[in-house]
Design an enzyme around this catalytic site. Structure first.
Site, short mmCIF file in Angstrom:
data_model
loop_
_atom_site.label_atom_id
_atom_site.label_comp_id
_atom_site.label_asym_id
_atom_site.label_seq_id
_atom_site.Cartn_x
_atom_site.Cartn_y
_atom_site.Cartn_z
N THR A 67 11.08 -8.37 0.39
CA THR A 67 10.36 -7.96 1.59
C THR A 67 9.76 -6.59 1.36
O THR A 67 10.30 -5.77 0.61
CB THR A 67 11.28 -7.92 2.82
OG1 THR A 67 12.32 -6.96 2.59
CG2 THR A 67 11.88 -9.28 3.10
N GLY A 68 8.62 -6.34 2.00
CA GLY A 68 7.96 -5.05 1.86
C GLY A 68 7.22 -4.71 3.13
O GLY A 68 7.20 -5.48 4.10
N ALA A 71 3.92 -7.05 2.80
CA ALA A 71 4.00 -8.48 2.50
C ALA A 71 5.44 -8.88 2.21
O ALA A 71 6.28 -8.05 1.89
CB ALA A 71 3.12 -8.81 1.29
N VAL A 73 7.61 -11.85 -0.15
CA VAL A 73 7.44 -12.74 -1.30
C VAL A 73 8.53 -13.80 -1.27
O VAL A 73 9.72 -13.48 -1.21
CB VAL A 73 7.49 -11.97 -2.63
CG1 VAL A 73 7.19 -12.92 -3.79
CG2 VAL A 73 6.51 -10.80 -2.63
N ASP A 214 -0.21 2.99 -7.38
CA ASP A 214 1.07 3.20 -6.71
C ASP A 214 2.21 2.96 -7.71
O ASP A 214 3.23 2.38 -7.39
CB ASP A 214 1.21 2.25 -5.52
CG ASP A 214 2.38 2.62 -4.60
OD1 ASP A 214 2.71 3.81 -4.51
OD2 ASP A 214 2.95 1.71 -3.98
N ASP A 231 2.73 -5.72 -7.99
CA ASP A 231 2.27 -5.00 -6.79
C ASP A 231 0.97 -4.25 -7.07
O ASP A 231 0.93 -3.02 -7.09
CB ASP A 231 3.34 -4.04 -6.28
CG ASP A 231 4.54 -4.78 -5.71
OD1 ASP A 231 4.38 -5.96 -5.35
OD2 ASP A 231 5.63 -4.19 -5.62
#
Length: 282
Positions: A67-68, A71, A73, A214, A231
């Site tokens: 989790t982010g 988004a 996954v 990033d 990412d």
């Protein structure tokens, strides 16, 4: 019933859809549905042999494994007769649940064709925020496609449908994802090997005109001693973005600090200078 259409990614003519596809779980309570590959934008050729292209293939959603802020996954098992493959399905959040705190700098240099859409993005209306979600998914798909063709150590982008990107799963056959670089405790020799791989993949990005944007030890995977960058929705056009070289310098500072802490002579200034030599037209 109209026939399903198929198209492959084209760098010069691509308007990403911004309507979210319902997930497999939305279609069936047991998380099983037919493959969406025929309806999606396809990854670059040559398509790897392990990619199932059949409309009769069955997708099983095995649940979210990452989790982010932008988004989630999920792990998806795609089965076609006697062929089974695990995929990572990255679903970008909708306008009500995403965070767009980083958008302004990364989106510089990206153009939209319609002035109404441009204004919506600039003013962050609900429509504009949904467009941005679509932009992130399409941007990551586009960058992965270009970098994979260039031979970079990135996951193969299998397909794009709405704000969902399906890509190669980096991990074991039993569904255990590869660890992030930040989770490892390599010895000096292992760290030196990983730093050589890091320099190589960053050089490939620079040669393609990109900075990761990033980069840290948290968005690098290591599988069977092989380093893989992940990412990449915020990958920065080094020439088109006015802050491109600032992002590149920050990437160098961040990743070199991690390797320095493991005893590697990783000089961010030397790395930055070497990468600048690889940037086309600079």
């Amino acid at each position: 019933m109209s026939p399903r259409t198929r198209r492959r990614f084209d760098d010069d003519d691509f308007d990403p859809p911004v309507i979210r596809r319902a997930s497999a779980v939305d279609d069936y309570d047991d998380g099983i549905t037919y493959s969406t590959y025929p309806d999606a934008v396809h990854g670059p050729a040559p398509v790897p042999e392990w990619v199932s292209t059949s409309a009769a293939a069955i997708d099983t959603d095995l649940g979210v494994f990452k989790t982010g802020k932008e988004a989630d996954v999920s792990l998806v098992r795609r089965t076609d007769r006697d062929q089974t493959v695990l995929l990572a399905a990255k679903q970008y959040r909708d306008s009500q649940h995403r965070m767009f705190h980083r958008d302004a700098g990364y989106l510089e240099g990206r153009r939209m064709r319609k002035s109404r859409e441009t204004r919506a993005v600039e003013t962050r209306t609900a429509f504009g925020r949904e467009l941005i979600a679509g932009q992130w998914a399409a941007a990551e798909f586009a960058v992965l496609s270009r970098l994979w063709r260039a031979g970079a150590a990135v996951p193969y982008p299998v397909q794009l449908l709405g704000t969902e990107l399906m890509m190669e799963f980096i991990g074991d056959d039993d569904g255990v994802a590869a660890p992030r670089l930040a989770q490892l405790r390599p010895d000096r020799d292992e760290a030196a090997n990983l730093y050589r791989q890091m320099r190589d993949v960053l050089g490939t990005l620079a040669d393609a005109g990109y900075a990761h944007g990033d980069l840290s030890a948290y968005n690098v995977l290591v599988h069977n001693s092989r380093l893989v960058l992940i990412d990449l929705p915020q990958a920065v056009d080094l020439v088109g973005n006015p802050q491109g070289f600032t992002f590149l310098r920050r990437d160098c500072d961040n990743i070199c600090a991690w390797f320095q802490a493991r005893g590697i002579a990783a000089d961010p200034r030397l790395l930055f200078d070497d990468l600048m030599l690889a940037v086309p037209g600079v």
